[in-house]
Design a protein around this motif. Sequence first.
Motif, short mmCIF file in Angstrom:
data_model
loop_
_atom_site.label_atom_id
_atom_site.label_comp_id
_atom_site.label_asym_id
_atom_site.label_seq_id
_atom_site.Cartn_x
_atom_site.Cartn_y
_atom_site.Cartn_z
N LYS A 391 7.38 9.64 -3.27
CA LYS A 391 6.01 10.14 -3.44
C LYS A 391 5.00 9.40 -2.57
O LYS A 391 3.81 9.68 -2.63
N LEU A 392 5.48 8.43 -1.77
CA LEU A 392 4.57 7.56 -1.04
C LEU A 392 4.38 8.02 0.40
O LEU A 392 5.26 8.64 1.00
N THR A 393 3.24 7.68 0.96
CA THR A 393 2.98 7.92 2.38
C THR A 393 3.74 6.88 3.19
O THR A 393 4.21 5.87 2.64
N PRO A 394 3.90 7.09 4.50
CA PRO A 394 4.57 6.07 5.33
C PRO A 394 3.94 4.69 5.20
O PRO A 394 4.66 3.68 5.17
N LEU A 395 2.61 4.61 5.13
CA LEU A 395 1.95 3.32 4.95
C LEU A 395 2.36 2.68 3.63
O LEU A 395 2.70 1.49 3.58
N GLN A 396 2.35 3.47 2.56
CA GLN A 396 2.71 2.94 1.25
C GLN A 396 4.18 2.56 1.19
O GLN A 396 4.54 1.55 0.56
N GLU A 397 5.03 3.32 1.85
CA GLU A 397 6.45 2.99 1.90
C GLU A 397 6.72 1.70 2.67
O GLU A 397 7.67 0.96 2.37
N SER A 398 5.87 1.39 3.65
CA SER A 398 6.10 0.22 4.50
C SER A 398 6.06 -1.08 3.71
O SER A 398 6.62 -2.09 4.16
N LEU A 399 5.45 -1.08 2.54
CA LEU A 399 5.41 -2.29 1.73
C LEU A 399 6.79 -2.68 1.22
O LEU A 399 7.01 -3.83 0.83
N PHE A 400 7.74 -1.72 1.23
CA PHE A 400 9.09 -1.97 0.73
C PHE A 400 10.09 -2.20 1.87
O PHE A 400 11.27 -2.42 1.61
N ALA A 401 9.63 -2.14 3.10
CA ALA A 401 10.50 -2.26 4.27
C ALA A 401 10.48 -3.69 4.80
O ALA A 401 9.55 -4.46 4.53
N PRO A 402 11.51 -4.09 5.56
CA PRO A 402 11.44 -5.40 6.22
C PRO A 402 10.18 -5.50 7.05
O PRO A 402 9.71 -4.51 7.63
N ARG A 403 9.62 -6.69 7.10
CA ARG A 403 8.38 -6.90 7.85
C ARG A 403 8.67 -7.12 9.33
O ARG A 403 9.77 -7.55 9.70
N PRO A 404 7.69 -6.86 10.18
CA PRO A 404 7.81 -7.29 11.57
C PRO A 404 7.67 -8.82 11.63
O PRO A 404 7.22 -9.45 10.67
N ALA A 405 8.03 -9.39 12.76
CA ALA A 405 7.87 -10.83 12.92
C ALA A 405 6.40 -11.23 12.90
O ALA A 405 6.04 -12.31 12.42
N GLU A 406 5.53 -10.34 13.40
CA GLU A 406 4.13 -10.69 13.54
C GLU A 406 3.23 -9.52 13.12
O GLU A 406 3.57 -8.36 13.33
N TYR A 407 2.10 -9.87 12.54
CA TYR A 407 1.02 -8.93 12.29
C TYR A 407 -0.21 -9.38 13.09
O TYR A 407 -0.46 -10.58 13.25
N LEU A 408 -0.98 -8.41 13.53
CA LEU A 408 -2.31 -8.68 14.08
C LEU A 408 -3.23 -7.58 13.60
O LEU A 408 -3.03 -6.40 13.92
N PHE A 409 -4.23 -7.95 12.82
CA PHE A 409 -5.15 -6.96 12.26
C PHE A 409 -6.59 -7.26 12.71
O PHE A 409 -7.00 -8.42 12.75
N ASP A 410 -7.31 -6.20 13.03
CA ASP A 410 -8.73 -6.29 13.34
C ASP A 410 -9.49 -5.99 12.05
O ASP A 410 -9.62 -4.83 11.64
N LEU A 411 -9.99 -7.02 11.40
CA LEU A 411 -10.59 -6.86 10.08
C LEU A 411 -11.95 -6.21 10.11
O LEU A 411 -12.43 -5.72 9.09
N GLU A 412 -12.57 -6.20 11.27
CA GLU A 412 -13.86 -5.52 11.38
C GLU A 412 -13.69 -4.01 11.29
O GLU A 412 -14.52 -3.30 10.73
N LYS A 413 -12.57 -3.51 11.79
CA LYS A 413 -12.30 -2.08 11.79
C LYS A 413 -11.27 -1.67 10.73
O LYS A 413 -11.14 -0.47 10.45
#
Length: 639
Positions: A391-413
């Motif tokens: 029932k989840l969207t791809p974004l919501q499903e990603s919380l249950f998947a292996p993570r990438p080695a790195e994240y980079l987020f632009d918190l302003e946007k």
Amino acid sequence: MKKVWLFATLTVCFFNCFAQTKPNILWITIEDTSPQFIGCYGNKDARTPVIDRLAGEGVRFTNAFSTGTVCSPSRSTIITGVRTYEAGTGNHRSNYPIPASIHGFPYYMRQQGYYTTNNSKTDYNVANPEEFTRDAWHESSGKAGWWNRKLGQPFFAVFNYNDSHQSRTMTDTYEQYEKEVLDELPPADRIGENEFDMPPFYRDSPEMRKQFARVYNAIKLTDNKIGKLLERLDKEQLRDSTIIFFYADHGEGIPRGKTNGINLGYRVPFVIWFPPMYKHLSPWGESGIVTDELISFEDLAPTLIQLAGGTLPDHLKGRVLLGSKRSAPVDHLVLSSDRSDNGIDMSRAVTDGRYVYSRNFFPYMPEVRYIRYMEIGEIKQQMRQDYQEKKLTPLQESLFAPRPAEYLFDLEKDIWETDNLINNPGHAQIANRMRSRLKKAVLESRDVLFLPEYEIARISQSVTPYEFRLDAKNYPIKQIFAAASLSGHRTQGSAAKQAEGLKSKNDVVRYWSVMGLRSQDKATLLPFQVQLTSAIHDPCEPVAVIASAILYEVFKDQKAEQNLKSFSASQNMEIALMAVNELLYVSNKQAFVQTIQNCHKALSETKSGALSTTYKVKAACMDFLGSVGLVPNNLDYRE
């Protein structure tokens, strides 16, 4: 009679306002709260008038960060002023020794005449916590406060409010939440299930809204209680001589927030309120100020000692934020997140306020990894059910998947951290700058938490982790970090280097080499069966545990299976915890059901407190049995 009353009032005013030359300091700490859920930070659905008023009259920080993502590591940095990755205090509810020369910072305030009180949470990750606590505070209890000081004595009083804690917002039963939160709120204060926006990484459904409304109501109750404390301060005519600090101990206590090494786990609401007589101590100006200056919990101890008039001990490296001896602002912060309860993990982050870069060193584990204290929560169970029912969207499903080695987020946007920019060519320069800053910080601090906890427990029998890390011969951090830096890079070339690293003479280099292989794709591991077969016999048990998990998962090796069963039943609880955690992330769990049932039964007959690793192994066993449907997911491991 009126003359007597007037004389008494004037006497109190004299001692409060004139005889006392140092400011009183009131700390208001709340649990598990991100700024996104506070009104003064822009959330129009929140009802936090007391906090909002304090911010409107004081200085509100938009870039304040906890140095950890769960309570005891963050509070360990607060009380010692020392980073968890230097002191070895980063793993939740641990009790490894720190040098005797490091005191809780209120100890130094006591030397300057302050009356120090804590009401009442401690949760310090140090050996002998009772002695450490007595050394820091005149009083530390549910009845502690400024009211027992001598007349005219300056106070430093801490009040911790747990109404917004994860227990209220997700892990307690809904019936407990109704009793402890909703029933404590007047009907007009309650926030309904359709009166707020859902974060996009959660499914917007009635079931999830029912659970998520708990966050808003818990914070509302917290706000009400803070108001009562401030009323008492006013009633006792202390407001005009008291500097007030308000902040949360780390990010929001919801899945993907607390325990997770991204902005949602680290960033906190933070306000300082100055009375008129101490406005000159504020470098930011008068009331109603909003500043984007970067601050972290490492800065609190030196700031308070300096405010009290004390001399800073050598072990404090944070900034002094206030007064004439204020330190220069910084352009970035380095943050850390490690094991929480039974959920082993390790990540490091760098932020400049706008961007946050997170490095995941155990990326084969998902963002919502198994942690029993969270698994018993109805919101986590609902998320797993929705995931299984697709029932989840791809974004919501990603919380249950292996993570990438790195994240980079632009918190302003992207305040909810939904768009990972790490492979975006337009952000390559930013990513490289963050990587360089992280490497520099790890090497300069000699981050001791690159040791597996098994090793930290072992060395702590003879030396503190803080001191051990300074021994270049025994702790070659440059070599260790080079091996760890490959973890999560899922390529044939990095896998070959990791396989070669299994030959190292250094146990920790071999550990990081095999940990890196654990995060490789199965197809990438096929050429390295021989090296892994050898590694399951490694004399360093953490290496053998991880190698066995890989060999079982990829090659269905029977010897590896037997190893994992033996390690799960190990008398060394650090090894047992590693092994059971690995079994939570293998695809075929059925071969281990009887082993884990036996382990759980044996551990259930052993009395152990929350600091004990035995307690955490029991929780991991419950997670395993819950994941295969043999115990209810709401069955609390503490029962």
